[in-house]
Design a protein around this motif. Structure first.
Motif, PDB file in Angstrom:
ATOM      1  N   LEU A  29       0.867  -1.180   0.000  1.00  0.00           N
ATOM      2  CA  LEU A  29       0.000   0.000   0.000  1.00  0.00           C
ATOM      3  C   LEU A  29       0.906   1.232   0.000  1.00  0.00           C
ATOM      4  CD1 LEU A  29      -2.397  -1.315   2.794  1.00  0.00           C
ATOM      5  CD2 LEU A  29      -2.924  -1.208   0.341  1.00  0.00           C
ATOM      6  N   PRO A  30       1.165   1.831  -1.158  1.00  0.00           N
ATOM      7  CA  PRO A  30       2.209   2.853  -1.279  1.00  0.00           C
ATOM      8  C   PRO A  30       1.752   4.255  -0.886  1.00  0.00           C
ATOM      9  CG  PRO A  30       1.279   2.423  -3.417  1.00  0.00           C
ATOM     10  CD  PRO A  30       0.546   1.521  -2.457  1.00  0.00           C
ATOM     11  N   TYR A  31       1.482   4.451   0.397  1.00  0.00           N
ATOM     12  CA  TYR A  31       1.080   5.786   0.839  1.00  0.00           C
ATOM     13  C   TYR A  31       2.179   6.388   1.705  1.00  0.00           C
ATOM     14  CZ  TYR A  31       0.089   5.607   5.885  1.00  0.00           C
ATOM     15  OH  TYR A  31       0.205   5.578   7.249  1.00  0.00           O
ATOM     16  N   SER A  32       2.197   7.697   1.809  1.00  0.00           N
ATOM     17  CA  SER A  32       3.184   8.418   2.616  1.00  0.00           C
ATOM     18  C   SER A  32       2.499   8.984   3.849  1.00  0.00           C
ATOM     19  CB  SER A  32       3.811   9.552   1.801  1.00  0.00           C
ATOM     20  OG  SER A  32       4.475  10.469   2.659  1.00  0.00           O
ATOM     21  N   SER A  33       2.915   8.520   5.012  1.00  0.00           N
ATOM     22  CA  SER A  33       2.307   9.022   6.246  1.00  0.00           C
ATOM     23  C   SER A  33       2.656  10.486   6.477  1.00  0.00           C
ATOM     24  CB  SER A  33       2.752   8.173   7.439  1.00  0.00           C
ATOM     25  OG  SER A  33       4.155   8.206   7.615  1.00  0.00           O
ATOM     26  N   ARG A  34       3.832  10.904   6.060  1.00  0.00           N
ATOM     27  CA  ARG A  34       4.191  12.310   6.230  1.00  0.00           C
ATOM     28  C   ARG A  34       3.380  13.203   5.304  1.00  0.00           C
ATOM     29  NH1 ARG A  34       9.097  15.679   3.945  1.00  0.00           N
ATOM     30  NH2 ARG A  34       7.453  15.822   2.376  1.00  0.00           N
ATOM     31  N   ASN A  35       3.232  12.804   4.039  1.00  0.00           N
ATOM     32  CA  ASN A  35       2.425  13.600   3.115  1.00  0.00           C
ATOM     33  C   ASN A  35       0.956  13.613   3.512  1.00  0.00           C
ATOM     34  OD1 ASN A  35       4.602  14.325   1.555  1.00  0.00           O
ATOM     35  ND2 ASN A  35       4.282  12.736   0.018  1.00  0.00           N
ATOM     36  N   LEU A  36       0.494  12.550   4.132  1.00  0.00           N
ATOM     37  CA  LEU A  36      -0.885  12.515   4.631  1.00  0.00           C
ATOM     38  C   LEU A  36      -1.095  13.604   5.678  1.00  0.00           C
ATOM     39  CD1 LEU A  36      -3.662  11.027   4.804  1.00  0.00           C
ATOM     40  CD2 LEU A  36      -2.639   9.620   6.597  1.00  0.00           C
ATOM     41  N   VAL A  37      -0.133  13.748   6.584  1.00  0.00           N
ATOM     42  CA  VAL A  37      -0.221  14.793   7.614  1.00  0.00           C
ATOM     43  C   VAL A  37      -0.157  16.172   6.971  1.00  0.00           C
ATOM     44  CG1 VAL A  37       0.937  15.801   9.617  1.00  0.00           C
ATOM     45  CG2 VAL A  37       0.704  13.316   9.430  1.00  0.00           C
TER      46      VAL A  37
END
Length: 628
Positions: free
Chosen positions: A350-358
């Protein structure tokens, strides 16, 4: 005849009055006794009608009952929800907390404000437990600032909040628009310059303790039980022997592949000597070597293409949270492990960025993670609706790589069954041994040359016994400075160092110290652990309940020093008690383990990219099951 009707009327009236009286009595009893399911009863009584199976009211009640969990997992670290609510109510002086066992909305404004008030006082209490400090230092412990990364300053410097550009306020993304998130996000998120100034962390939201099976609830921070690294090793061995993910809903050839791999790893041939693997730094070098070989032979990863940048498919390569970005880039570009046929995949990324989400969705100062959690919920729903693979294992063969401090709480609810590679690997915050992976937090200063400056002075030329520098995040660092700042010439313990180009002062001390102190900040993780290895300095980890990276493979006690927080006053005597022969042994092992913590634009065998992937693979192999 009229008298007969009158009698029947009286009888029916009495029956009706009795029913009303009984109903009212049950209502009062629930209110007075605070029965655990009274919320459902109230909702039923308030509507005065029974919801049908297709109605929204019925679905809401069903969801509430589905959220009631029994905390029976072997890694459970929390008590029953009823007891948690009672303790929180007593400790925080809250008289309005319901005792219901239903899971309420995870990030409601009221709950977040209550949690913040409890956590503020608990930090001061934790400082008092570890040592006597001045009133000024206590006040400093309550100064909840953001954890920031500033490329022109010490990497551990915090600024209260971003001033140049602020992420806009977002509405909760509906399912139909999840792939259009990029159009609602400022250009600064995608700019290279933004990659050098990390997202801001408000420590006023600190995730409370959790067992990995239920959403987070408000609770006052109690005197914590410390799980030592030897105990973690035991928990890990027990989990690999007993922990199994939920069985697949239908069989697949990949299930048998994993079971066969487990058998071969458990019966691995003894490795007597390997030029690339130095046996003393591993838990079991024979099992690691065989597991790595099987990963190269067998592992296939399917990467979901859904979702737009920057929250998904948008790697970044500099800063303290760059581990998730480097892995994403190298994974998506990989040709050896990636498959385009999901039926052949052992793992799904699941290629998501937790930092970019914030950066994209967090409303500064709100102390609410609702929108972030909702976004991931919508993303998972979209994946599950479009593909059958999530539903086959309910996410057990899916994995994510997330380095932001908030990733554990953001992923717990809707991705909790996935294999989660987390920088913030805290035993008390939902880390599940045998499933989750401790992800190294790496501070990358130069994305064009991530190994720039590798190495350090020889052992004989390291003139400082110990070094630490950084801002006062959390409660441990003020205690460290109270005991050692300007107290001993051998102990170079500082607050924030003056600005220098490329952090030259900071790197100078790292390269010329025998021991580098890796003291926790707000969270258990710190990039200093990897930096110390990078500069051939023995890492001294002061962070209770921190799960060291790659614990499945590496024997951290063989190349690092782990000091309990309560032993900070004895830090120098602990370090001086290490014989010179042992120090040289530690140093040799630090140099040998370093290959596992380096990023390369083109991955090489046993490097950081492969080690992250291997730990995910290893945990999946030992947790996989087949259709019963």
């Amino acid at each position: 005849m009229g008298q007969k009707h009158w009698s029947l009327f009286h009888l029916e009236m009495k029956t009706l009055l009795w029913l009303i009286g009984i109903t009212f009595a049950v209502f009062l009893a629930c209110q007075y006794l605070e029965l655990p399911y009274r919320n459902a009863l109230f909702s039923l009584l308030s509507t005065w009608k029974v919801p049908t199976s297709g109605s929204s009211a019925f679905q809401a009640i069903a969801e509430n009952f589905n959220n009631v969990k029994i905390l029976s997992q072997p890694n459970s670290a929390v008590e029953h929800a009823l007891e948690v609510a009672n303790k929180t109510k007593r400790s925080c002086g809250i008289d309005t907390l319901p005792r219901a066992s239903f899971v309420s909305k995870p990030g409601s404004q009221q709950n977040e404000s209550l949690r913040f008030e409890c956590d503020k006082s608990s930090v001061v209490e934790s400082i008092k437990e570890l040592g006597n400090i001045s009133a000024t230092q206590q006040a400093g412990g309550e100064n909840f600032t953001s954890r920031a990364e500033d490329g022109s300053r010490s990497p551990y410097a915090n600024s209260p909040s971003p001033t140049a550009e602020k992420a806009p306020t977002y509405l909760t993304p509906p399912l139909s628009t999840i792939t259009k998130a990029s159009s609602n996000i400022t250009n600064s998120v995608l700019s290279h310059q933004h990659n050098k100034t990390n997202s801001m962390k408000e420590d006023s939201f600190r995730p409370p303790q959790n067992d990995g099976s239920t959403p987070y609830k408000n609770r006052k921070r109690k005197k914590k039980k410390v799980t030592t690294v030897p105990e973690m090793n035991e928990l890990l061995l027990q989990s690999h022997a007993t922990y199994r993910s939920e069985g697949p809903r239908w069989s697949s050839a990949v299930d048998q592949e994993l079971l066969q791999a487990r058998s071969e790893i458990e019966n691995a041939p003894i490795v007597k000597k390997d030029p690339n693997l130095y046996a003393p730094i591993y838990q079991n070098v024979s099992m690691f070597k065989r597991s790595y070989e099987l990963m190269e032979e067998t592992l296939k990863v399917y990467i979901y293409k859904e979702g737009d940048k920057p929250i998904l498919h948008s790697p970044f390569f500099t800063g303290i949270y760059s581990s998730e970005g480097w892995f994403m880039k190298l994974m998506e570009a990989n040709t050896r492990f990636v498959t385009h046929d999901p039926k052949k995949a052992n793992l799904f990324y699941l290629p998501y960025s937790s930092r970019n989400l914030v950066d994209a969705l967090y409303v500064e100062g709100s102390h609410s993670h609702d929108k972030l959690i909702q976004f991931l919920h919508d993303y998972v729903n979209m994946i599950a609706a479009k593909h059958p693979f999530w539903n086959r294992t309910r996410g057990a063969d899916h994995f994510l790589v997330a380095c932001h401090d908030w990733a554990p709480v953001e992923t717990q609810m809707h991705m909790g069954k996935c294999i989660r590679a987390l920088c913030n690997a805290d035993v008390k915050d939902g880390f599940v041994f045998g499933k989750d992976v401790s992800l190294p937090e790496t501070f990358v200063r130069d994305d064009l040359n991530p190994t720039k400056g590798l190495g350090g002075s020889s052992a004989s030329k390291r003139k400082y016994l110990a070094f630490f520098a950084g801002r006062m995040h959390g409660y441990v660092r003020p205690i460290l400075l109270q005991h050692w700042k300007n107290k001993d010439p051998d102990m170079k313990i500082f607050g924030e160092l003056p600005n220098t180009k490329g952090d030259r002062n900071y790197i100078h001390y790292m390269k010329n110290s025998r021991y580098c102190i890796c003291a926790k900040g707000y969270e258990v993780n710190s990039p200093r652990v990897v930096e110390a290895i990078f500069y051939q300095c023995i890492p001294v980890i002061i962070s209770d309940n921190f799960v060291p990276p790659f614990l499945e493979v590496l024997n951290w006690e063989s190349f690092s020093v782990i000091v309990l927080e309560k032993d900070i006053p004895n830090l120098k005597s602990i370090l001086l008690s290490i014989p010179e022969k042992r120090y040289l042994q530690l140093r040799t092992r630090v140099k040998r383990v370093r290959q596992h913590f380096l990023w390369h634009h083109n991955p090489v065998k046993y490097d950081l990219f492969h080690m992250i992937l291997h730990s995910v693979w290893y945990n999946r192999v030992f947790s996989a099951t087949t259709v019963k």
